[in-house]
Design a protein around this motif. Structure first.
Motif, PDB file in Angstrom:
ATOM      1  N   LEU A  19      25.891 -11.617  12.334  1.00 37.75           N
ATOM      2  CA  LEU A  19      26.128 -12.099  13.692  1.00 37.75           C
ATOM      3  C   LEU A  19      27.129 -13.246  13.714  1.00 37.75           C
ATOM      4  O   LEU A  19      27.990 -13.327  14.588  1.00 37.75           O
ATOM      5  CB  LEU A  19      24.807 -12.568  14.310  1.00 37.75           C
ATOM      6  N   GLU A  20      27.013 -14.117  12.724  1.00 41.68           N
ATOM      7  CA  GLU A  20      27.935 -15.245  12.625  1.00 41.68           C
ATOM      8  C   GLU A  20      29.369 -14.741  12.490  1.00 41.68           C
ATOM      9  O   GLU A  20      30.284 -15.223  13.180  1.00 41.68           O
ATOM     10  CB  GLU A  20      27.571 -16.117  11.419  1.00 41.68           C
ATOM     11  N   PHE A  21      29.571 -13.756  11.622  1.00 44.02           N
ATOM     12  CA  PHE A  21      30.899 -13.181  11.396  1.00 44.02           C
ATOM     13  C   PHE A  21      31.421 -12.527  12.681  1.00 44.02           C
ATOM     14  O   PHE A  21      32.575 -12.724  13.072  1.00 44.02           O
ATOM     15  CB  PHE A  21      30.833 -12.152  10.263  1.00 44.02           C
ATOM     16  N   ASP A  24      32.259 -15.177  15.361  1.00 43.95           N
ATOM     17  CA  ASP A  24      33.441 -15.913  14.923  1.00 43.95           C
ATOM     18  C   ASP A  24      34.709 -15.074  15.139  1.00 43.95           C
ATOM     19  O   ASP A  24      35.726 -15.570  15.627  1.00 43.95           O
ATOM     20  CB  ASP A  24      33.288 -16.297  13.447  1.00 43.95           C
ATOM     21  N   CYS A  25      34.637 -13.787  14.790  1.00 40.83           N
ATOM     22  CA  CYS A  25      35.788 -12.885  14.958  1.00 40.83           C
ATOM     23  C   CYS A  25      36.135 -12.686  16.433  1.00 40.83           C
ATOM     24  O   CYS A  25      37.274 -12.378  16.779  1.00 40.83           O
ATOM     25  CB  CYS A  25      35.515 -11.527  14.312  1.00 40.83           C
ATOM     26  N   ALA A  26      35.116 -12.857  17.301  1.00 42.49           N
ATOM     27  CA  ALA A  26      35.343 -12.702  18.742  1.00 42.49           C
ATOM     28  C   ALA A  26      35.958 -13.965  19.352  1.00 42.49           C
ATOM     29  O   ALA A  26      36.198 -14.026  20.563  1.00 42.49           O
ATOM     30  CB  ALA A  26      34.024 -12.379  19.441  1.00 42.49           C
ATOM     31  N   GLY A  27      36.212 -14.959  18.493  1.00 48.09           N
ATOM     32  CA  GLY A  27      36.882 -16.170  18.957  1.00 48.09           C
ATOM     33  C   GLY A  27      35.969 -17.220  19.558  1.00 48.09           C
ATOM     34  O   GLY A  27      36.419 -18.114  20.270  1.00 48.09           O
ATOM     35  N   MET A  28      34.665 -17.127  19.250  1.00 47.43           N
ATOM     36  CA  MET A  28      33.720 -18.111  19.783  1.00 47.43           C
ATOM     37  C   MET A  28      33.169 -18.975  18.653  1.00 47.43           C
ATOM     38  O   MET A  28      33.032 -18.511  17.528  1.00 47.43           O
ATOM     39  CB  MET A  28      32.569 -17.407  20.513  1.00 47.43           C
ATOM     40  N   ALA A 110      27.487  -4.726  22.672  1.00 45.74           N
ATOM     41  CA  ALA A 110      26.283  -5.071  23.443  1.00 45.74           C
ATOM     42  C   ALA A 110      25.934  -6.546  23.295  1.00 45.74           C
ATOM     43  O   ALA A 110      25.680  -7.232  24.296  1.00 45.74           O
ATOM     44  CB  ALA A 110      25.106  -4.212  22.999  1.00 45.74           C
ATOM     45  N   ILE A 111      25.929  -7.044  22.070  1.00 44.40           N
ATOM     46  CA  ILE A 111      25.559  -8.443  21.853  1.00 44.40           C
ATOM     47  C   ILE A 111      26.645  -9.390  22.358  1.00 44.40           C
ATOM     48  O   ILE A 111      26.351 -10.414  22.990  1.00 44.40           O
ATOM     49  CB  ILE A 111      25.212  -8.725  20.352  1.00 44.40           C
ATOM     50  N   LEU A 112      27.904  -9.034  22.130  1.00 39.61           N
ATOM     51  CA  LEU A 112      29.000  -9.886  22.612  1.00 39.61           C
ATOM     52  C   LEU A 112      29.034  -9.905  24.137  1.00 39.61           C
ATOM     53  O   LEU A 112      29.282 -10.943  24.753  1.00 39.61           O
ATOM     54  CB  LEU A 112      30.345  -9.412  22.050  1.00 39.61           C
TER      55      LEU A 112
END
Length: 203
Positions: A19-21, A24-28, A110-112
């Motif tokens: 989830l962290e990865f 982070d990849c989504a820019g948050m 879904a989570i993002l």
């Protein structure tokens, strides 16, 4: 306003790192915690953002964490991650004010999507709260008579009707009306009505 931080709480190392990865990849910005108790220790200095927690964890479950955070007045939106068997628990969490629950296995989208929606709602709420506070401050400067005139204006009453109900002259109502508009910083009657509507919103 500082950039929101996504706080992820999960005792499963691989799930937490995954989830962290993803976040982070989504820019948050993201911070992770291996236990609810660990997260609670960080709460006093917690950055604004969103909390994502698993339901089943040792020591303290996700639902127990929700209760603790609510008791401490933490206003961050909460997203609960749940297994299929935990859905009734997740529904109970929704009743306690949790923003969303995501059932495993879930897709990245879904989570993002849930996180972004929760942040957007929280941002909207914080803007509304700030606006409510500003309107309340302005209303506090009004005299009792000015408040009575304001009430009449918001009800859509004409000056002469307000004058009759308050047993004052229409000219006096005009003076109070001008004072109300000035103190409230309203450029029009419709703007004044909007302000009072915001001030009366609950929650």
């Amino acid at each position: 306003m500082s950039e929101p931080v996504i706080h992820v709480i999960d005792d499963d190392d691989s799930a937490r790192h995954s989830l962290e990865f993803l976040i982070d990849c989504a820019g948050m910005k993201v911070r992770t915690y291996a236990a609810a108790t660990e997260f609670l220790k960080a709460v006093p200095g917690i950055e604004p953002g969103c909390i994502v927690t698993d339901v089943r964890m040792p020591e303290m479950s996700g639902l127990q964490l929700v209760e603790r955070l609510k008791a401490q007045g933490v206003a961050h939106p909460l997203i609960v991650i749940t297994g299929h068997a935990d859905v009734p628990m997740a529904i109970e969490a929704m009743k306690q004010g949790v923003a969303d629950f995501i059932e495993k296995p879930f897709s990245d989208d879904a989570i993002l999507g849930a996180i972004r929606s929760a942040l957007a709602r929280a941002e909207g709420r914080s803007q509304l709260d700030a606006e409510k506070a500003e309107v309340a401050t302005k209303m506090a400067t009004l005299s009792q008579r000015e408040r009575e005139v304001l009430h009449g204006l918001v009800e859509g009453q004409a000056n002469k009707v307000i004058a009759y109900e308050l047993d004052i002259s229409p000219r006096t109502v005009e003076v109070y009306r001008a004072n109300v508009m000035t103190k409230m910083g309203a450029g029009s009657l419709s703007e004044l009505v909007r302000m009072v509507t915001i001030a009366e919103l609950s929650g």
